[in-house]
Enzyme design. Sequence first.
Site, short mmCIF file in Angstrom:
data_model
loop_
_atom_site.label_atom_id
_atom_site.label_comp_id
_atom_site.label_asym_id
_atom_site.label_seq_id
_atom_site.Cartn_x
_atom_site.Cartn_y
_atom_site.Cartn_z
N THR A 101 9.40 -10.13 -21.21
CA THR A 101 10.82 -10.41 -20.99
C THR A 101 11.15 -11.81 -21.49
O THR A 101 10.39 -12.75 -21.28
CB THR A 101 11.15 -10.31 -19.49
N ILE A 151 8.77 -13.86 -14.27
CA ILE A 151 9.34 -12.74 -15.00
C ILE A 151 8.24 -12.20 -15.91
O ILE A 151 7.25 -12.88 -16.19
CB ILE A 151 10.59 -13.13 -15.83
N ASP A 152 8.38 -10.95 -16.33
CA ASP A 152 7.35 -10.31 -17.14
C ASP A 152 7.08 -11.09 -18.42
O ASP A 152 7.98 -11.70 -18.99
CB ASP A 152 7.76 -8.88 -17.52
N LYS A 153 5.85 -11.01 -18.88
CA LYS A 153 5.46 -11.66 -20.14
C LYS A 153 6.37 -11.22 -21.29
O LYS A 153 6.78 -12.05 -22.11
CB LYS A 153 4.01 -11.31 -20.44
#
Length: 257
Positions: free
Chosen positions: A64, A60-62
């Site tokens: 997020t 998952i995105d940093k």
Amino acid sequence: MKTTTPFSVIYKDESIVVLSKASGLSVAADRWNPDAPRLDKAAAGELFPEGGRLYAVHRIDKDTSGLVVYALTSAAHRKLCLDFENRKVEKTYHALIHGRPDWKTYTVDVPLRVDGDKNHRTVADKRAGKKAVTEFSNLGSCGSFSWIEAKPVTGRTHQIRAHLAWLGFSIVCDPLYGNNEPVFLSKIKRSWRGDTFEERPLISRLVLHAFKLKLTHPETGEKLECTAPYPKDLNTLRNQLAKLYGTDPLKLSGAEG
């Protein structure tokens, strides 16, 4: 000096571990900053101080917050990777966006191309992009904002953010696809009487949370459902908006009561 661990353990057994991470922490090596703090290293050091390894199966995105699952054995790693690849894992995210969609549900089936512009954003590209599908639900509006539930069927980089951009929306405090402006109570509460010079934002990071995962356990075959509670900053924002507008994403999504 006491430090706060940037993750919590949601579920753990001999085969897998499900963690909930803080916003701002990478889940794997950062190609722009290889020395940046990483969830896998931090968790391995705490969970296995005498030595151990976490096998990444998704990202998952940093920026997020929320759920990330790791395998603890090579066999579990192979099975989970296949399940993610074959879209057998159901992922649910909650986000606060700018604007008020006029739809209750909307499925975006638009190919995406990673690193598609000078800002390294993922962009819609029907000719050169890869298949990407996200199912959106509008949980309810609160002033100029709306709570959104997103279920990405595929797993492209920045998929939710890019598909929302294609729809004409951006996530609150998004530094890449939005305006990155923090949310202040003074801006949304008319009767606010504090000192604007002393005021701190309710939230100043990407309001995107990996809320729920439904998967099949790689060893037992049992169905496993994990939920990540809202972090403190996100919960503060949720409570304030619920008081002002009566819109609570947890109640509207069926996660509470």
